[in-house]
Design a protein around this motif. Sequence first.
Motif, PDB file in Angstrom:
ATOM      1  N   VAL A 233      19.260  54.964 -76.045  1.00 15.71           N
ATOM      2  CA  VAL A 233      20.333  55.862 -75.614  1.00 15.71           C
ATOM      3  C   VAL A 233      20.765  55.586 -74.178  1.00 15.71           C
ATOM      4  CG1 VAL A 233      19.806  57.733 -77.212  1.00 15.71           C
ATOM      5  CG2 VAL A 233      18.640  57.647 -75.005  1.00 15.71           C
ATOM      6  N   GLU A 234      19.915  54.914 -73.401  1.00 12.25           N
ATOM      7  CA  GLU A 234      20.290  54.522 -72.043  1.00 12.25           C
ATOM      8  C   GLU A 234      20.679  53.053 -71.965  1.00 12.25           C
ATOM      9  OE1 GLU A 234      17.439  55.562 -69.103  1.00 12.25           O
ATOM     10  OE2 GLU A 234      17.880  57.711 -69.222  1.00 12.25           O
ATOM     11  N   ALA A 235      19.976  52.206 -72.727  1.00 12.33           N
ATOM     12  CA  ALA A 235      20.243  50.772 -72.650  1.00 12.33           C
ATOM     13  C   ALA A 235      21.535  50.381 -73.367  1.00 12.33           C
ATOM     14  CB  ALA A 235      19.070  49.988 -73.243  1.00 12.33           C
ATOM     15  N   ALA A 236      21.845  51.060 -74.472  1.00  9.68           N
ATOM     16  CA  ALA A 236      23.065  50.757 -75.224  1.00  9.68           C
ATOM     17  C   ALA A 236      23.729  52.064 -75.631  1.00  9.68           C
ATOM     18  CB  ALA A 236      22.732  49.905 -76.450  1.00  9.68           C
ATOM     19  N   PRO A 237      24.253  52.801 -74.681  1.00 13.96           N
ATOM     20  CA  PRO A 237      24.721  54.168 -74.943  1.00 13.96           C
ATOM     21  C   PRO A 237      25.904  54.276 -75.897  1.00 13.96           C
ATOM     22  CG  PRO A 237      25.360  53.454 -72.734  1.00 13.96           C
ATOM     23  CD  PRO A 237      24.416  52.418 -73.260  1.00 13.96           C
ATOM     24  N   VAL A 238      26.665  53.187 -76.107  1.00 13.62           N
ATOM     25  CA  VAL A 238      27.825  53.266 -76.992  1.00 13.62           C
ATOM     26  C   VAL A 238      27.526  52.715 -78.385  1.00 13.62           C
ATOM     27  CG1 VAL A 238      29.443  53.151 -75.073  1.00 13.62           C
ATOM     28  CG2 VAL A 238      28.715  51.029 -76.201  1.00 13.62           C
ATOM     29  N   SER A 239      26.288  52.353 -78.649  1.00 13.91           N
ATOM     30  CA  SER A 239      25.930  51.826 -79.961  1.00 13.91           C
ATOM     31  C   SER A 239      25.899  52.944 -80.999  1.00 13.91           C
ATOM     32  CB  SER A 239      24.562  51.142 -79.896  1.00 13.91           C
ATOM     33  OG  SER A 239      23.548  52.105 -79.608  1.00 13.91           O
ATOM     34  N   PRO A 240      26.112  52.605 -82.289  1.00 20.31           N
ATOM     35  CA  PRO A 240      26.050  53.628 -83.342  1.00 20.31           C
ATOM     36  C   PRO A 240      24.707  54.356 -83.392  1.00 20.31           C
ATOM     37  CG  PRO A 240      27.089  51.639 -84.180  1.00 20.31           C
ATOM     38  CD  PRO A 240      26.545  51.301 -82.817  1.00 20.31           C
ATOM     39  N   ALA A 241      23.610  53.642 -83.157  1.00 15.69           N
ATOM     40  CA  ALA A 241      22.294  54.279 -83.191  1.00 15.69           C
ATOM     41  C   ALA A 241      22.145  55.287 -82.053  1.00 15.69           C
ATOM     42  CB  ALA A 241      21.197  53.225 -83.111  1.00 15.69           C
ATOM     43  N   ALA A 242      22.601  54.921 -80.856  1.00 16.09           N
ATOM     44  CA  ALA A 242      22.525  55.842 -79.720  1.00 16.09           C
ATOM     45  C   ALA A 242      23.362  57.087 -79.982  1.00 16.09           C
ATOM     46  CB  ALA A 242      22.991  55.145 -78.448  1.00 16.09           C
ATOM     47  N   ASP A 243      24.525  56.893 -80.585  1.00 17.14           N
ATOM     48  CA  ASP A 243      25.368  58.042 -80.921  1.00 17.14           C
ATOM     49  C   ASP A 243      24.664  58.952 -81.915  1.00 17.14           C
ATOM     50  OD1 ASP A 243      28.047  59.426 -80.916  1.00 17.14           O
ATOM     51  OD2 ASP A 243      27.942  58.873 -83.031  1.00 17.14           O
ATOM     52  N   ALA A 244      23.965  58.358 -82.898  1.00 21.41           N
ATOM     53  CA  ALA A 244      23.222  59.154 -83.879  1.00 21.41           C
ATOM     54  C   ALA A 244      22.111  59.942 -83.210  1.00 21.41           C
ATOM     55  CB  ALA A 244      22.653  58.236 -84.960  1.00 21.41           C
ATOM     56  N   TYR A 245      21.383  59.312 -82.272  1.00 20.53           N
ATOM     57  CA  TYR A 245      20.320  60.021 -81.546  1.00 20.53           C
ATOM     58  C   TYR A 245      20.876  61.223 -80.787  1.00 20.53           C
ATOM     59  CZ  TYR A 245      17.072  56.082 -82.300  1.00 20.53           C
ATOM     60  OH  TYR A 245      16.254  55.127 -82.852  1.00 20.53           O
ATOM     61  N   ARG A 246      22.014  61.026 -80.131  1.00 19.27           N
ATOM     62  CA  ARG A 246      22.587  62.128 -79.352  1.00 19.27           C
ATOM     63  C   ARG A 246      23.043  63.275 -80.247  1.00 19.27           C
ATOM     64  NH1 ARG A 246      24.544  57.843 -76.055  1.00 19.27           N
ATOM     65  NH2 ARG A 246      26.457  57.735 -77.313  1.00 19.27           N
TER      66      ARG A 246
END
Length: 388
Positions: A233-246
Amino acid sequence: MTQNEQAAGPRMIAISSGKGGVGKSTVTANIAVAMADSGLSVGIVDADVYGPSIPGILGIASDKPAMTPEQKVIPAEAHGVKVISMAMLTDDDKPAILRGPMVTKYLQMFVRQVEWGALDVLLLDLPPGTGDIQLTLAQAFPLSGAVVVSTPQDVSLKIARRGLRMMEQVNVPILGVIENMSGFTCPSCATVTHIFHQGGGEAIAHELGVDFLGKVPLDPDVVDCGDSGRPLVEAAPVSPAADAYRRIAAALAQTGDASAGIATPFAWSLADGSGKPAPAQTGTGGRADRLVALDHEDGGLILRWADGLEQRLAERDLRLACACAQCRDEVTSAQLLDPESVPLDLGITRVWSVGNYALGLAFSDGHDTGIYTFKALRAMQGTELEDV
């Protein structure tokens, strides 16, 4: 948070899985960082004593905790999240060889003997399965709820169902299901390949009547970030996985209302009235098996439940109903306790909470090993005060 939540401490949310290898710890670390980024004060207890991995994912594996003058452990902190883990207490390649009682001791220390400060949420990263650690946490602490992480494959979903049922049996609310590794998007052509099938997590959530919190896609960066100690969520904040975590973190931030029942944990001494739990502020209309008020008068224990039912259970009847191994045969459930040996003037001396699902009672004859589940208490033939 409500006043009741503040008095009881942070909302404690268990992140569980039926089996290993589903990415539960990675999910825990990333949603914790996402919560912290949103302004919440967050802590993680790495309750997987035998296989701790949270410190490595957050880049604090080598940190050794210090102590306060009051002999409380100061947790490590990274990415805005406070963490305590067995990995911080042992060498990297030294296994934790512990029997059950020692595991319980460490878990109690991780929650109660750590200087957490003012937390909004405390996430408990559980080991896989439905064993001693899960039961210890459910009995010892007032869990606001549990989340089950699964992959879409059938074998993982079947085992996840067992984990859900286990949490339900100890009255821990199920906050929802997370489907991890739900599909891989090709970086070249954007084609989504469902390596472990698809839709299973959402289907099982619907089947069991719990929330589906979301699906996290497969992403090679998750592995790289975990190895480097920097959450996705910090290293690749715009990735689909990071969006799912948020999205999952935002959903969990709104759940797990601890004010649905009396504030726990508590230990109430009837001799001087100390430790008596304050009644819940929610009134009636909640889950029937949620205890919202507790009192004692005229030789009986007064219980009020979330659906409005009020009971008066006589102290001697409670003693005779004890289902511990001293009072009932563990195989046949036949009563071992001789009713004639129980004094007519017997009284209750102490009452304490056992997780979210039971009360412990001590009596004037010295007996104090019984656990009275809320289900068993509601089934007892006492006096329904609403009919008096």
